[in-house]
Design a protein around this motif. Structure first.
Motif, short mmCIF file in Angstrom:
data_model
loop_
_atom_site.label_atom_id
_atom_site.label_comp_id
_atom_site.label_asym_id
_atom_site.label_seq_id
_atom_site.Cartn_x
_atom_site.Cartn_y
_atom_site.Cartn_z
N GLY A 120 43.72 8.56 -31.64
CA GLY A 120 44.08 8.96 -33.02
C GLY A 120 43.48 10.43 -33.17
O GLY A 120 43.21 11.07 -32.35
N LYS A 121 43.20 10.74 -34.33
CA LYS A 121 42.93 12.06 -34.70
C LYS A 121 41.30 11.92 -35.53
O LYS A 121 41.27 11.12 -36.16
CB LYS A 121 43.86 12.67 -35.80
CG LYS A 121 45.23 12.82 -35.28
CD LYS A 121 46.16 13.43 -36.26
CE LYS A 121 47.61 13.72 -35.73
NZ LYS A 121 48.68 14.22 -36.61
N TRP A 122 40.67 13.05 -35.11
CA TRP A 122 39.53 12.90 -35.37
C TRP A 122 38.87 14.30 -35.96
O TRP A 122 39.13 15.31 -35.54
CB TRP A 122 38.20 12.57 -34.21
CG TRP A 122 38.36 11.23 -33.83
CD1 TRP A 122 39.40 10.52 -32.99
CD2 TRP A 122 37.69 10.00 -34.10
NE1 TRP A 122 39.24 9.24 -32.89
CE2 TRP A 122 38.10 8.93 -33.49
CE3 TRP A 122 36.37 9.98 -34.65
CZ2 TRP A 122 37.32 7.90 -33.27
CZ3 TRP A 122 35.81 8.78 -34.84
CH2 TRP A 122 36.30 7.68 -34.24
N GLU A 123 37.83 14.21 -36.99
CA GLU A 123 37.23 15.38 -37.71
C GLU A 123 36.04 15.17 -37.96
O GLU A 123 35.58 14.15 -38.14
CB GLU A 123 38.29 15.71 -38.93
CG GLU A 123 38.23 14.61 -40.14
CD GLU A 123 38.61 15.34 -41.16
OE1 GLU A 123 38.96 16.52 -41.31
OE2 GLU A 123 38.91 14.40 -42.14
N LEU A 124 35.26 16.41 -37.78
CA LEU A 124 33.98 16.35 -38.40
C LEU A 124 33.98 16.88 -39.89
O LEU A 124 34.06 17.91 -40.36
CB LEU A 124 33.15 17.40 -37.63
CG LEU A 124 32.35 16.95 -36.31
CD1 LEU A 124 31.85 18.37 -35.65
CD2 LEU A 124 30.97 16.36 -36.83
N ALA A 125 33.97 15.62 -40.71
CA ALA A 125 34.23 15.73 -42.02
C ALA A 125 32.90 16.44 -42.80
O ALA A 125 32.95 17.00 -43.90
CB ALA A 125 34.39 14.37 -42.73
N VAL A 126 31.91 16.08 -42.09
CA VAL A 126 30.41 16.69 -42.57
C VAL A 126 29.82 17.37 -41.46
O VAL A 126 29.69 16.46 -40.40
CB VAL A 126 29.47 15.65 -43.41
CG1 VAL A 126 28.23 16.20 -43.88
CG2 VAL A 126 30.27 14.91 -44.56
N TYR A 127 29.20 18.51 -41.46
CA TYR A 127 28.63 18.97 -40.20
C TYR A 127 27.28 19.81 -40.79
O TYR A 127 27.49 21.08 -41.01
CB TYR A 127 29.44 19.93 -39.54
CG TYR A 127 29.27 20.21 -38.38
CD1 TYR A 127 29.17 19.59 -37.20
CD2 TYR A 127 29.19 21.92 -38.06
CE1 TYR A 127 28.50 20.07 -35.92
CE2 TYR A 127 28.65 22.24 -36.67
CZ TYR A 127 28.23 21.37 -35.60
OH TYR A 127 28.14 21.80 -34.29
#
Length: 402
Positions: free
Chosen positions: A39-46
């Motif tokens: 899948g595709k992943w993102e750091l939505a909160v950093y």
């Protein structure tokens, strides 16, 4: 009596025929093949005290004409850090996003049916909280799921590795002298299947580069970005792998059943067995390395467990694919010449592919001391800048050739 024996023999023959027909029918039927994408992943909160990772993945039923069930899906997270994990908390949620699904607040996964050749989306949320998360390097997410259908119940795992720490461009500034060149080992974040090699070059290399430089990338990092790694738990060694693995040098990546089976899965049993037989005969006559010449390029490139940096030290990493195409793409999109290399501390340099016009002798001279390192330096990219002396000599050589 003879008639009775004949009747019994006929019944036995009939039963055997039925069993053979059932067995043939069984192997012709499709198995319940359920896969989960990375899948595709993102750091939505950093934020300093809170990270939120969001992954959009799919459950894919590759079985034709049959439905497959997913009775359970859950996630485990292993954090890798340069410091202690004390006080850091991790929460995971898996949310079904397919049609008709109703997300539950209690986190319970309701058994789900995936239709033949269906692709049903799910969302994975990983929340990480703590007083100071700056020392976290990576989240190793293990997605456990079960494929349940006509062939039975099969537990499976999809491994997803997401980087959490990203070095600044300024962290790579120590040029080193080499023969006929200067070299700059370039620090990157932990590269994963989420990364694109060209994007990595643009992000970390271009700020340091100038015309005429050559960017080299290790073959294992390229393979990792291509998703070419497998956990041993996913590999089922066959008869050939379990017998032949004992015949290789103990330090070889083919000296384990799973390592050798990885090669067999790529090249096939016939080719590996043929290479082993011919290689064994050649060795009797003093010719070494014949197996690796006949078994395919991957035979030299596979890295078994412990062969790469954590957490990939838990995986078998294959060699990269389409290396020449990748070098050409890097040159086309960045203007830099490129090479994919396999280098170690034993002064061994193997060039898998390089842009046209790149001097292989220069690459060998610049990389012979392994400036990228074999430990946890996390410098998979090395920028090579030919010195004026080498450039002048190469120019003279070209003019003489003309």
């Amino acid at each position: 009596m003879v008639i009775l024996i004949g009747i019994l023999a006929g019944l036995v023959g009939f039963v055997l025929l039925v069993l053979l027909l059932l067995e043939a029918q069984y192997w012709q039927r499709p198995s319940n093949t359920l896969e989960m994408t990375s899948g595709k992943w993102e750091l939505a909160v950093y934020e300093p005290q809170r990270y939120v990772l969001v992954g959009q993945i799919e459950l894919t039923n590759l079985t034709r004409r049959l439905e497959v069930m997913a009775p359970t899906v859950h996630a485990e997270v292993q954090l890798l850090s340069s410091g202690s994990l004390e006080g850091i908390q991790v929460k995971t949620r898996i949310i079904p996003r397919f049609q008709g699904a109703e997300p539950r607040n209690d986190g319970y996964w309701e058994a789900h049916i995936i239709k033949s050749m269906g692709h049903d989306p799910i969302e994975v949320i990983v929340e990480i909280e703590g007083a100071n998360l700056s020392e976290l390097k990576v989240a190793w997410i293990q997605l456990h799921y079960v494929s349940y259908g006509s062939r039975g119940r099969f537990p499976k795992i999809r491994h997803v590795i997401v980087p959490l720490k990203f070095p600044a461009v300024e962290d790579s500034k120590r040029w080193r002298p080499a023969q006929n060149a200067d070299v700059l080992p370039i620090k990157t974040h932990l590269l994963t299947h989420l990364d694109d090699p060209v994007s990595v070059v643009k992000r970390y290399v271009m700020p340091h580069a100038q015309p005429g430089d050559i960017v080299t990338i290790g073959e294992s990092p390229i393979a990792i970005m291509q998703g070419r790694y497998r956990h041993p738990s996913e590999i089922k060694p066959g008869w050939l792998a379990t017998r032949l693995s004992y015949m290789f040098h103990p330090t070889s990546s083919l000296a384990t059943a799973c390592g050798l089976q990885s090669l067999i899965d790529i090249e096939g049993e016939a080719r590996v067995l043929f290479a082993f037989i011919v290689g064994s005969i050649a060795k009797i006559f003093g010719v070494k390395g014949m197996f690796y010449r006949l078994a395919g390029e991957q035979a030299r490139l596979i890295d078994d467990v412990t062969g790469t940096i954590p957490p990939y030290d838990q995986f078998i990493v294959m060699g990269p694919e389409n290396s020449q195409e990748l070098c050409d793409r890097i040159q086309r999109e960045t203007g830099l010449s490129a090479a994919i290399v396999d280098v170690n501390d034993l002064k061994r340099v193997k060039i898998l592919a390089a842009s046209s016009g790149v001097s292989t002798s220069l690459l060998h001279q610049a990389l012979i001391s392994n400036p990228a390192g074999n430990a946890n330096e996390q410098t998979p990219v090395v920028l090579i800048r030919p010195t004026d002396t080498f450039t002048e000599r190469a120019t003279v050589g070209l003019q003489s050739a003309k």
